[in-house]
Design a protein around this motif. Structure first.
Motif, PDB file in Angstrom:
ATOM      1  N   PRO A 172       0.647  -1.306  -0.090  1.00 54.22           N
ATOM      2  CA  PRO A 172       0.002   0.001   0.051  1.00 54.22           C
ATOM      3  C   PRO A 172       0.794   1.161  -0.023  1.00 54.22           C
ATOM      4  O   PRO A 172       0.622   2.205  -0.610  1.00 54.22           O
ATOM      5  CB  PRO A 172      -0.853  -0.100   1.393  1.00 54.22           C
ATOM      6  CG  PRO A 172      -0.787  -1.570   1.775  1.00 54.22           C
ATOM      7  CD  PRO A 172       0.437  -1.972   1.136  1.00 54.22           C
ATOM      8  N   LEU A 173       2.073   1.156   0.633  1.00 53.17           N
ATOM      9  CA  LEU A 173       2.960   2.466   0.786  1.00 53.17           C
ATOM     10  C   LEU A 173       3.547   2.570  -0.698  1.00 53.17           C
ATOM     11  O   LEU A 173       3.622   3.860  -1.086  1.00 53.17           O
ATOM     12  CB  LEU A 173       3.976   2.124   1.619  1.00 53.17           C
ATOM     13  CG  LEU A 173       4.867   3.448   1.658  1.00 53.17           C
ATOM     14  CD1 LEU A 173       4.448   4.440   2.408  1.00 53.17           C
ATOM     15  CD2 LEU A 173       6.336   2.822   2.568  1.00 53.17           C
ATOM     16  N   ALA A 174       3.654   1.616  -1.548  1.00 54.56           N
ATOM     17  CA  ALA A 174       4.088   1.891  -2.967  1.00 54.56           C
ATOM     18  C   ALA A 174       2.945   2.429  -3.729  1.00 54.56           C
ATOM     19  O   ALA A 174       3.054   3.513  -4.488  1.00 54.56           O
ATOM     20  CB  ALA A 174       4.395   0.462  -3.519  1.00 54.56           C
ATOM     21  N   VAL A 175       1.727   2.194  -3.417  1.00 54.77           N
ATOM     22  CA  VAL A 175       0.550   2.649  -4.235  1.00 54.77           C
ATOM     23  C   VAL A 175       0.463   4.240  -3.702  1.00 54.77           C
ATOM     24  O   VAL A 175       0.303   5.143  -4.557  1.00 54.77           O
ATOM     25  CB  VAL A 175      -0.536   2.050  -3.826  1.00 54.77           C
ATOM     26  CG1 VAL A 175      -2.020   2.838  -4.519  1.00 54.77           C
ATOM     27  CG2 VAL A 175      -0.642   0.764  -4.300  1.00 54.77           C
ATOM     28  N   LEU A 176       0.497   4.490  -2.443  1.00 54.33           N
ATOM     29  CA  LEU A 176       0.557   5.866  -2.114  1.00 54.33           C
ATOM     30  C   LEU A 176       1.546   6.592  -2.649  1.00 54.33           C
ATOM     31  O   LEU A 176       1.549   7.813  -3.014  1.00 54.33           O
ATOM     32  CB  LEU A 176       0.362   5.853  -0.472  1.00 54.33           C
ATOM     33  CG  LEU A 176      -0.853   5.311   0.232  1.00 54.33           C
ATOM     34  CD1 LEU A 176      -0.725   5.291   1.501  1.00 54.33           C
ATOM     35  CD2 LEU A 176      -1.811   6.327  -0.337  1.00 54.33           C
ATOM     36  N   ALA A 177       2.967   6.121  -2.451  1.00 56.77           N
ATOM     37  CA  ALA A 177       4.015   6.946  -2.965  1.00 56.77           C
ATOM     38  C   ALA A 177       3.951   7.084  -4.655  1.00 56.77           C
ATOM     39  O   ALA A 177       4.078   8.358  -4.866  1.00 56.77           O
ATOM     40  CB  ALA A 177       5.260   6.249  -2.855  1.00 56.77           C
ATOM     41  N   GLY A 178       3.345   6.264  -5.165  1.00 57.44           N
ATOM     42  CA  GLY A 178       3.251   6.319  -6.655  1.00 57.44           C
ATOM     43  C   GLY A 178       2.306   7.509  -6.783  1.00 57.44           C
ATOM     44  O   GLY A 178       2.342   8.312  -7.982  1.00 57.44           O
ATOM     45  N   ALA A 179       1.126   7.349  -6.317  1.00 59.35           N
ATOM     46  CA  ALA A 179       0.099   8.564  -6.482  1.00 59.35           C
ATOM     47  C   ALA A 179       0.566  10.001  -5.988  1.00 59.35           C
ATOM     48  O   ALA A 179       0.400  10.948  -6.657  1.00 59.35           O
ATOM     49  CB  ALA A 179      -1.431   8.132  -5.741  1.00 59.35           C
ATOM     50  N   ALA A 180       0.940  10.153  -5.158  1.00 62.74           N
ATOM     51  CA  ALA A 180       1.378  11.412  -4.466  1.00 62.74           C
ATOM     52  C   ALA A 180       2.779  11.772  -5.208  1.00 62.74           C
ATOM     53  O   ALA A 180       2.447  13.300  -5.615  1.00 62.74           O
ATOM     54  CB  ALA A 180       2.106  10.995  -2.926  1.00 62.74           C
ATOM     55  N   SER A 181       3.470  11.209  -5.785  1.00 71.58           N
ATOM     56  CA  SER A 181       4.582  11.636  -6.451  1.00 71.58           C
ATOM     57  C   SER A 181       4.218  12.013  -7.795  1.00 71.58           C
ATOM     58  O   SER A 181       4.523  13.119  -8.235  1.00 71.58           O
ATOM     59  CB  SER A 181       5.716  10.747  -6.541  1.00 71.58           C
ATOM     60  OG  SER A 181       5.482   9.547  -7.289  1.00 71.58           O
ATOM     61  N   ALA A 182       3.257  11.369  -8.427  1.00 68.90           N
ATOM     62  CA  ALA A 182       2.652  11.606  -9.513  1.00 68.90           C
ATOM     63  C   ALA A 182       1.767  12.777  -9.563  1.00 68.90           C
ATOM     64  O   ALA A 182       1.749  13.647 -10.469  1.00 68.90           O
ATOM     65  CB  ALA A 182       1.617  10.342 -10.196  1.00 68.90           C
ATOM     66  N   ALA A 183       1.389  13.040  -8.552  1.00 66.71           N
ATOM     67  CA  ALA A 183       0.378  14.359  -8.276  1.00 66.71           C
ATOM     68  C   ALA A 183       1.252  15.558  -8.180  1.00 66.71           C
ATOM     69  O   ALA A 183       1.053  16.609  -9.018  1.00 66.71           O
ATOM     70  CB  ALA A 183      -0.710  14.258  -6.820  1.00 66.71           C
ATOM     71  N   GLY A 184       2.194  15.297  -7.560  1.00 65.19           N
ATOM     72  CA  GLY A 184       3.161  16.388  -7.318  1.00 65.19           C
ATOM     73  C   GLY A 184       3.903  16.953  -8.683  1.00 65.19           C
ATOM     74  O   GLY A 184       4.136  18.087  -9.179  1.00 65.19           O
ATOM     75  N   THR A 185       4.375  15.784  -9.327  1.00 65.98           N
ATOM     76  CA  THR A 185       4.971  15.796 -10.718  1.00 65.98           C
ATOM     77  C   THR A 185       3.898  16.318 -11.814  1.00 65.98           C
ATOM     78  O   THR A 185       4.296  17.223 -12.755  1.00 65.98           O
ATOM     79  CB  THR A 185       5.535  14.324 -11.230  1.00 65.98           C
ATOM     80  OG1 THR A 185       6.430  13.790 -10.041  1.00 65.98           O
ATOM     81  CG2 THR A 185       6.448  14.941 -12.396  1.00 65.98           C
ATOM     82  N   THR A 186       2.826  15.917 -11.638  1.00 62.70           N
ATOM     83  CA  THR A 186       1.821  16.622 -12.539  1.00 62.70           C
ATOM     84  C   THR A 186       1.734  17.920 -12.566  1.00 62.70           C
ATOM     85  O   THR A 186       1.596  18.807 -13.326  1.00 62.70           O
ATOM     86  CB  THR A 186       0.416  15.824 -12.295  1.00 62.70           C
ATOM     87  OG1 THR A 186       0.610  14.438 -12.674  1.00 62.70           O
ATOM     88  CG2 THR A 186      -0.609  16.359 -13.324  1.00 62.70           C
ATOM     89  N   GLU A 187       1.532  18.606 -11.283  1.00 67.38           N
ATOM     90  CA  GLU A 187       1.284  20.032 -11.003  1.00 67.38           C
ATOM     91  C   GLU A 187       2.768  20.692 -11.475  1.00 67.38           C
ATOM     92  O   GLU A 187       2.525  21.880 -12.020  1.00 67.38           O
ATOM     93  CB  GLU A 187       1.200  20.307  -9.616  1.00 67.38           C
ATOM     94  CG  GLU A 187      -0.213  19.700  -9.044  1.00 67.38           C
ATOM     95  CD  GLU A 187      -1.155  20.715  -9.716  1.00 67.38           C
ATOM     96  OE1 GLU A 187      -1.172  21.893  -9.361  1.00 67.38           O
ATOM     97  OE2 GLU A 187      -1.816  20.060 -10.151  1.00 67.38           O
TER      98      GLU A 187
END
Length: 274
Positions: A172-187
């Motif tokens: 689950p940590l990998a899923v959260l890390a992927g989503a959070a980093s993707a959100a930041g990088t998208t912005e």
């Protein structure tokens, strides 16, 4: 009793390989096609060299050569074909299956069985062809933005799986890390170039899916659990790889998630962006 059996050197080597490959893809996609193609070639070669040790191939040189050739042909087909449908990758997968049958018949039988050997070889071919989709990702309307978001999310998700916790927590940590980093990088990518920005929700979904992918690859290949069953040999069991180099095993573990991520990035861009 230790939770994880991976040594510190293995963990850091895997992370370094993944981060370097992800950085090469992200930076080169922004710099231009002249730099992005060599980065994709590097990814293909890393998968080709690392896969035989990861899959416990009994004919590692043959596997390296076949996976590398199919991967390079895949990149050439993506680069030279004007359409982004990637139709030639399916043709190359079929040719790879045929070549695998011929190679196994020429090399002779093995105690692992023909079915296991062919499955192992074809898995490597499918993985390297999935990596070719990175090259097609820059041809979508998102251009380099999707590639950058996907590469960064994959690297962060893989780093999360290296936390010395049980897999029930690191997945689950990998899923959260992927989503959070993707959100930041998208912005960040959207602020840098609004013309090729991708919607925030698409970036989050992409990062979460890449996190699931990385967690699955880690559970399948990256967890070292010596058992009687694994000692008999099987796809994805890493108990005691006789003759396998530490570097090539970790090279496979670091490059395979990056390569598989290329297909997910391309599919996401085509479905939600155009």
């Amino acid at each position: 009793m230790p939770i994880r059996q991976d040594g510190g050197v293995r963990v850091w080597l895997r992370i370094v390989i993944a981060v370097l490959l992800a950085a090469a893809l992200a930076v080169s996609s922004w710099a231009g096609d002249a730099f992005f193609l060599p980065a994709c070639v590097l990814l293909v070669l890393c998968v080709a060299v690392g896969w035989p040790s990861l899959a416990e191939s009994r004919h590692p040189k043959t596997t390296v050569g076949m996976v590398a050739v199919i991967g390079l042909l895949g990149l050439a087909s993506v680069r030279l074909t004007p359409s982004t449908t990637l139709i030639w990758l399916s043709v190359l997968a079929a040719l790879g299956l045929l070549a695998t049958f011929v190679a196994q018949l020429v090399l002779g039988p093995s105690e692992r069985g023909l079915t296991v050997l062919i499955a192992s070889q074809m898995t490597g071919i499918v993985i390297v062809l999935a990596g070719c989709a990175w090259l097609a990702g820059v041809e979508t309307p998102a251009r380099s933005a999707g590639v950058i978001v996907g590469a960064v999310a994959t690297a962060f998700a893989l780093a999360a799986t290296m936390v010395p916790w049980p897999a029930v927590y690191t997945s689950p940590l990998a899923v959260l890390a992927g989503a959070a980093s993707a959100a930041g990088t998208t912005e960040i990518a959207g602020a840098a170039d609004s013309g090729t920005a991708i919607p925030l929700w698409v970036g989050i979904v992409l990062g979460a899916v890449l996190g699931v992918l990385v967690a699955a690859v880690h559970r399948l290949f990256g967890m070292n659990r010596p058992t009687k069953r694994s000692a008999r040999g099987g796809l994805g069991r890493r108990s005691h790889r006789a003759g396998s180099s530490l570097v090539t095993v970790e090279l496979g573990l670091g490059s395979v998630p990056i390569a598989l991520g290329g297909a997910l990035v391309y599919i996401t861009e085509r479905l939600f962006i155009g």
